[in-house]
Design an enzyme around this catalytic site. Structure first.
Site, PDB file in Angstrom:
ATOM      1  N   GLY A  28       0.830  -1.209   0.000  1.00  0.00           N
ATOM      2  CA  GLY A  28       0.000   0.000   0.000  1.00  0.00           C
ATOM      3  C   GLY A  28       0.863   1.257   0.000  1.00  0.00           C
ATOM      4  N   GLY A  29       2.071   1.156  -0.585  1.00  0.00           N
ATOM      5  CA  GLY A  29       3.018   2.275  -0.558  1.00  0.00           C
ATOM      6  C   GLY A  29       2.726   3.376  -1.570  1.00  0.00           C
ATOM      7  N   GLY A  30       1.682   3.196  -2.378  1.00  0.00           N
ATOM      8  CA  GLY A  30       1.380   4.194  -3.407  1.00  0.00           C
ATOM      9  C   GLY A  30       0.541   5.361  -2.928  1.00  0.00           C
ATOM     10  N   LEU A  44      -0.301   7.102   4.150  1.00  0.00           N
ATOM     11  CA  LEU A  44       0.832   6.952   5.067  1.00  0.00           C
ATOM     12  C   LEU A  44       1.929   6.069   4.472  1.00  0.00           C
ATOM     13  N   ASP A  72      -1.882  -7.998  -5.125  1.00  0.00           N
ATOM     14  CA  ASP A  72      -3.009  -8.004  -4.184  1.00  0.00           C
ATOM     15  C   ASP A  72      -2.597  -8.863  -2.988  1.00  0.00           C
ATOM     16  N   TYR A 123      -7.377   1.254  18.199  1.00  0.00           N
ATOM     17  CA  TYR A 123      -8.501   0.366  18.570  1.00  0.00           C
ATOM     18  C   TYR A 123      -8.150  -1.129  18.451  1.00  0.00           C
ATOM     19  N   LYS A 167      -7.261  -5.817  12.932  1.00  0.00           N
ATOM     20  CA  LYS A 167      -6.080  -5.141  13.486  1.00  0.00           C
ATOM     21  C   LYS A 167      -5.662  -5.763  14.825  1.00  0.00           C
ATOM     22  N   PRO A 217      -0.964   4.350  14.863  1.00  0.00           N
ATOM     23  CA  PRO A 217      -1.229   5.787  14.736  1.00  0.00           C
ATOM     24  C   PRO A 217      -2.653   6.136  15.180  1.00  0.00           C
ATOM     25  N   GLY A 218      -2.814   7.343  15.708  1.00  0.00           N
ATOM     26  CA  GLY A 218      -4.152   7.915  15.850  1.00  0.00           C
ATOM     27  C   GLY A 218      -4.541   8.455  14.480  1.00  0.00           C
TER      28      GLY A 218
HETATM   29  C1  HXC Z   1     -20.855  -1.210   3.824  1.00  0.00           C
HETATM   30  C2  HXC Z   1     -19.534  -1.720   2.005  1.00  0.00           C
HETATM   31  C3  HXC Z   1     -19.044  -0.392   1.969  1.00  0.00           C
HETATM   32  C4  HXC Z   1     -19.543   0.536   2.958  1.00  0.00           C
HETATM   33  C5  HXC Z   1     -18.097  -1.526   0.377  1.00  0.00           C
HETATM   34  N1  HXC Z   1     -18.924  -2.365   0.992  1.00  0.00           N
HETATM   35  N2  HXC Z   1     -18.143  -0.306   0.956  1.00  0.00           N
HETATM   36  N3  HXC Z   1     -20.434  -2.124   2.911  1.00  0.00           N
HETATM   37  N4  HXC Z   1     -20.448   0.070   3.853  1.00  0.00           N
HETATM   38  N5  HXC Z   1     -19.133   1.788   3.013  1.00  0.00           N
HETATM   39  C6  HXC Z   1     -19.157  -3.772   0.655  1.00  0.00           C
HETATM   40  C7  HXC Z   1     -19.681  -3.960  -0.759  1.00  0.00           C
HETATM   41  O1  HXC Z   1     -21.072  -3.815  -0.788  1.00  0.00           O
HETATM   42  C8  HXC Z   1     -19.231  -5.392  -1.052  1.00  0.00           C
HETATM   43  O2  HXC Z   1     -20.114  -6.326  -0.461  1.00  0.00           O
HETATM   44  C9  HXC Z   1     -17.937  -5.541  -0.309  1.00  0.00           C
HETATM   45  O3  HXC Z   1     -17.920  -4.494   0.674  1.00  0.00           O
HETATM   46  C10 HXC Z   1     -16.723  -5.389  -1.178  1.00  0.00           C
HETATM   47  O4  HXC Z   1     -16.819  -4.176  -1.905  1.00  0.00           O
HETATM   48  P1  HXC Z   1     -15.973  -3.962  -3.246  1.00  0.00           P
HETATM   49  O5  HXC Z   1     -16.089  -2.536  -3.602  1.00  0.00           O
HETATM   50  O6  HXC Z   1     -16.325  -5.018  -4.244  1.00  0.00           O
HETATM   51  O7  HXC Z   1     -14.480  -4.358  -2.786  1.00  0.00           O
HETATM   52  P2  HXC Z   1     -13.084  -3.776  -3.199  1.00  0.00           P
HETATM   53  O8  HXC Z   1     -13.100  -3.147  -4.547  1.00  0.00           O
HETATM   54  O9  HXC Z   1     -12.053  -4.841  -2.934  1.00  0.00           O
HETATM   55  O10 HXC Z   1     -12.871  -2.600  -2.153  1.00  0.00           O
HETATM   56  C11 HXC Z   1     -12.428  -2.849  -0.879  1.00  0.00           C
HETATM   57  C12 HXC Z   1     -12.899  -1.775   0.058  1.00  0.00           C
HETATM   58  C13 HXC Z   1     -12.476  -0.362  -0.472  1.00  0.00           C
HETATM   59  C14 HXC Z   1     -12.292  -2.051   1.417  1.00  0.00           C
HETATM   60  C15 HXC Z   1     -14.380  -1.877   0.115  1.00  0.00           C
HETATM   61  O11 HXC Z   1     -12.960   0.626   0.402  1.00  0.00           O
HETATM   62  C16 HXC Z   1     -10.998  -0.224  -0.594  1.00  0.00           C
HETATM   63  O12 HXC Z   1     -10.403  -0.637  -1.596  1.00  0.00           O
HETATM   64  N6  HXC Z   1     -10.322   0.353   0.426  1.00  0.00           N
HETATM   65  C17 HXC Z   1      -8.835   0.481   0.448  1.00  0.00           C
HETATM   66  C18 HXC Z   1      -8.386   1.744   1.089  1.00  0.00           C
HETATM   67  C19 HXC Z   1      -8.947   2.008   2.471  1.00  0.00           C
HETATM   68  O13 HXC Z   1     -10.008   1.508   2.860  1.00  0.00           O
HETATM   69  N7  HXC Z   1      -8.236   2.860   3.240  1.00  0.00           N
HETATM   70  C20 HXC Z   1      -8.641   3.249   4.580  1.00  0.00           C
HETATM   71  C21 HXC Z   1      -7.678   2.762   5.559  1.00  0.00           C
HETATM   72  S1  HXC Z   1      -7.959   3.592   7.113  1.00  0.00           S
HETATM   73  P3  HXC Z   1     -21.202  -7.178  -1.339  1.00  0.00           P
HETATM   74  O14 HXC Z   1     -21.700  -8.237  -0.413  1.00  0.00           O
HETATM   75  O15 HXC Z   1     -22.241  -6.162  -1.693  1.00  0.00           O
HETATM   76  O16 HXC Z   1     -20.464  -7.712  -2.509  1.00  0.00           O
HETATM   77  C22 HXC Z   1      -7.727   2.461   8.356  1.00  0.00           C
HETATM   78  C23 HXC Z   1      -7.666   2.841   9.809  1.00  0.00           C
HETATM   79  C24 HXC Z   1      -7.998   4.232  10.155  1.00  0.00           C
HETATM   80  O17 HXC Z   1      -7.601   1.343   8.120  1.00  0.00           O
HETATM   81  C25 HXC Z   1      -8.053   4.464  11.646  1.00  0.00           C
HETATM   82  C26 HXC Z   1      -8.392   5.906  11.957  1.00  0.00           C
HETATM   83  C27 HXC Z   1      -8.268   6.259  13.405  1.00  0.00           C
HETATM   84  P1  NAP Z   2      -4.824   4.499   2.203  1.00  0.00           P
HETATM   85  O1  NAP Z   2      -4.136   5.694   1.627  1.00  0.00           O
HETATM   86  O2  NAP Z   2      -6.197   4.192   1.767  1.00  0.00           O
HETATM   87  O3  NAP Z   2      -3.865   3.270   1.929  1.00  0.00           O
HETATM   88  C1  NAP Z   2      -4.268   1.976   1.814  1.00  0.00           C
HETATM   89  C2  NAP Z   2      -3.377   1.315   0.758  1.00  0.00           C
HETATM   90  O4  NAP Z   2      -3.596  -0.089   0.775  1.00  0.00           O
HETATM   91  C3  NAP Z   2      -3.662   1.813  -0.656  1.00  0.00           C
HETATM   92  O5  NAP Z   2      -2.461   2.202  -1.279  1.00  0.00           O
HETATM   93  C4  NAP Z   2      -4.247   0.580  -1.355  1.00  0.00           C
HETATM   94  O6  NAP Z   2      -3.852   0.534  -2.720  1.00  0.00           O
HETATM   95  C5  NAP Z   2      -3.640  -0.555  -0.539  1.00  0.00           C
HETATM   96  N1  NAP Z   2      -4.462  -1.760  -0.600  1.00  0.00           N
HETATM   97  C6  NAP Z   2      -5.768  -1.903  -0.257  1.00  0.00           C
HETATM   98  N2  NAP Z   2      -6.189  -3.150  -0.491  1.00  0.00           N
HETATM   99  C7  NAP Z   2      -5.108  -3.824  -0.976  1.00  0.00           C
HETATM  100  C8  NAP Z   2      -4.903  -5.160  -1.408  1.00  0.00           C
HETATM  101  N3  NAP Z   2      -5.888  -6.067  -1.385  1.00  0.00           N
HETATM  102  N4  NAP Z   2      -3.669  -5.515  -1.848  1.00  0.00           N
HETATM  103  C9  NAP Z   2      -2.678  -4.617  -1.876  1.00  0.00           C
HETATM  104  N5  NAP Z   2      -2.798  -3.346  -1.490  1.00  0.00           N
HETATM  105  C10 NAP Z   2      -4.012  -2.950  -1.053  1.00  0.00           C
HETATM  106  O7  NAP Z   2      -4.878   4.546   3.804  1.00  0.00           O
HETATM  107  P2  NAP Z   2      -3.955   5.207   4.951  1.00  0.00           P
HETATM  108  O8  NAP Z   2      -4.806   6.097   5.737  1.00  0.00           O
HETATM  109  O9  NAP Z   2      -2.673   5.699   4.369  1.00  0.00           O
HETATM  110  O10 NAP Z   2      -3.634   3.922   5.844  1.00  0.00           O
HETATM  111  C11 NAP Z   2      -2.377   3.266   5.828  1.00  0.00           C
HETATM  112  C12 NAP Z   2      -2.252   2.347   7.021  1.00  0.00           C
HETATM  113  O11 NAP Z   2      -2.303   3.098   8.232  1.00  0.00           O
HETATM  114  C13 NAP Z   2      -3.352   1.301   7.132  1.00  0.00           C
HETATM  115  O12 NAP Z   2      -2.824   0.104   7.662  1.00  0.00           O
HETATM  116  C14 NAP Z   2      -4.299   1.916   8.127  1.00  0.00           C
HETATM  117  O13 NAP Z   2      -5.091   0.946   8.768  1.00  0.00           O
HETATM  118  C15 NAP Z   2      -3.313   2.568   9.065  1.00  0.00           C
HETATM  119  N6  NAP Z   2      -3.865   3.647   9.887  1.00  0.00           N
HETATM  120  C16 NAP Z   2      -4.260   4.807   9.295  1.00  0.00           C
HETATM  121  C17 NAP Z   2      -4.743   5.824  10.101  1.00  0.00           C
HETATM  122  C18 NAP Z   2      -5.168   7.146   9.523  1.00  0.00           C
HETATM  123  O14 NAP Z   2      -5.699   7.968  10.272  1.00  0.00           O
HETATM  124  N7  NAP Z   2      -4.942   7.417   8.244  1.00  0.00           N
HETATM  125  C19 NAP Z   2      -4.833   5.647  11.487  1.00  0.00           C
HETATM  126  C20 NAP Z   2      -4.409   4.436  12.039  1.00  0.00           C
HETATM  127  C21 NAP Z   2      -3.916   3.451  11.217  1.00  0.00           C
HETATM  128  P3  NAP Z   2      -4.810  -0.119  -3.858  1.00  0.00           P
HETATM  129  O15 NAP Z   2      -6.191   0.358  -3.570  1.00  0.00           O
HETATM  130  O16 NAP Z   2      -4.219   0.372  -5.140  1.00  0.00           O
HETATM  131  O17 NAP Z   2      -4.652  -1.603  -3.726  1.00  0.00           O
END
Ligand code: HXC
Ligand code: NAP
Length: 231
Positions: free
Chosen positions: A23-25, A28, A71, A153, A168, A194-195
């Site tokens: 997820g380096g693209g 964070l 992936d 969390y 997590k 991280p927070g």
């Molecule tokens: C409920 C949801 C939803 C939502 C998707 N789904 N979004 N359900 N609420 N908001 C459901 C869909 O309906 C589907 O279920 C299933 O999830 C998969 O969705 P897809 O879009 O097909 O999957 P995919 O393309 O692989 O996308 C994965 C993803 C997407 C997780 C849904 O958001 C993603 O690619 N995220 C990567 C980046 C990311 O999330 N970064 C945040 C990290 S922050 P069904 O059954 O309908 O098929 C973090 C910690 C932060 O981790 C802490 C802060 C303090």
């Molecule tokens: P982000 O920008 O959404 O980064 C998530 C990365 O994961 C994207 O580059 C995404 O790239 C990659 N990824 C998602 N699904 C993947 C898969 N199946 N295979 C390979 N790569 C995948 O989120 P961020 O906020 O920087 O978060 C980075 C990390 O910090 C995460 O572990 C998150 O839980 C943690 N964190 C973040 C926060 C915050 O406040 N931002 C707080 C606490 C912890 P692709 O979609 O191209 O695959």
């Protein structure tokens, strides 16, 4: 003493090292990659979207970044990526399990597949990369570091992000368990929690504008501020 928003490590601290940041693209992962390159490392960045990786490579450094689409949910893809890293860079010294997925939702509204998707990216993805790299390091008698990114969390749990909290917490247990088991091989595992740090990925999914109008995030943080990417 350096301030929290100033570089903390000595110049050249990572000279000659090869580090894989999943997820380096973006977010964070991209910020850590940028700093690792500044400290002398070559960094392999992976993610599902090639165009995101290419853009990050262009933005940071064409020479010191190796983009590999992978992936993390798929063990075969992870093994292939590792093989490509060793062929291209000659070695691997560190892994940052940073790739994640998350969304905010009442749990009873989630499909079983939606729950699985998060567990698969966060827990299974971290397991896949750690296991593949661990086997390679142990077989080749190489010392190495793994950094896992968890969240505050992981300890407390959190309502409305239950798949992420569950996964997590699992990553935290993986870190602690293997830190003990693999210490004898010189493989160190650590985690950081991280927070809130503003990134597009987290903010789009977890803190939509309507929510931020109602809740002032900083008020819920003892330091009364959000994280800055350099720290
Ligand atoms: C409920 C949801 C939803 C939502 C998707 N789904 N979004 N359900 N609420 N908001 C459901 C869909 O309906 C589907 O279920 C299933 O999830 C998969 O969705 P897809 O879009 O097909 O999957 P995919 O393309 O692989 O996308 C994965 C993803 C997407 C997780 C849904 O958001 C993603 O690619 N995220 C990567 C980046 C990311 O999330 N970064 C945040 C990290 S922050 P069904 O059954 O309908 O098929 C973090 C910690 C932060 O981790 C802490 C802060 C303090
Ligand atoms: P982000 O920008 O959404 O980064 C998530 C990365 O994961 C994207 O580059 C995404 O790239 C990659 N990824 C998602 N699904 C993947 C898969 N199946 N295979 C390979 N790569 C995948 O989120 P961020 O906020 O920087 O978060 C980075 C990390 O910090 C995460 O572990 C998150 O839980 C943690 N964190 C973040 C926060 C915050 O406040 N931002 C707080 C606490 C912890 P692709 O979609 O191209 O695959």
């Amino acid at each position: 003493m350096a301030q929290y928003n100033e570089p903390m490590l000595r110049e050249g601290a990572l000279d000659g090292k090869v580090i894989w940041v999943t997820g380096g693209g973006s977010g964070l992962g991209k910020s850590m990659t940028k700093y690792f390159v500044e400290l002398g490392a070559t960094v392999v960045i992976s993610g599902r979207r090639e165009e995101v990786l290419a853009k990050a490579q262009e933005e940071i450094s064409n020479k010191k970044i190796v983009p590999i689409a992978c992936d993390v949910r798929n063990y075969n893809e992870v093994e292939q990526a590792l093989q490509q890293i060793v062929e291209t860079c000659g070695q691997l010294d560190g892994l940052v399990n940073n790739a994640a997925g998350n969304f905010i939702s009442p749990t009873e509204r989630l499909s079983s597949r939606a729950f699985d998707i998060i567990i698969d990216i966060v827990l299974k993805g971290s397991k896949n990369c750690t296991l593949a790299c661990g086997k390679y390091w142990i077989e080749n008698k190489r010392k190495a570091r793994v950094l896992n990114i968890v969240t505050t969390y992981s300890w407390t749990g959190s309502a409305f992000v239950v798949p992420s909290a569950t996964a997590k917490a699992g990553v935290l247990a993986l870190t602690r368990s293997l830190a003990v088991e693999w210490a004898k091989y010189g493989i160190n595992l650590n985690a950081i929690a991280p927070g809130p740090f503003p990134t597009k990925g987290a903010w789009d999914r977890l803190f939509p504008e309507e929510l931020l109008k109602k809740v002032k995030l900083e008020d819920r943080i003892p330091l009364k501020r959000l994280g800055e990417h350099q720290e």
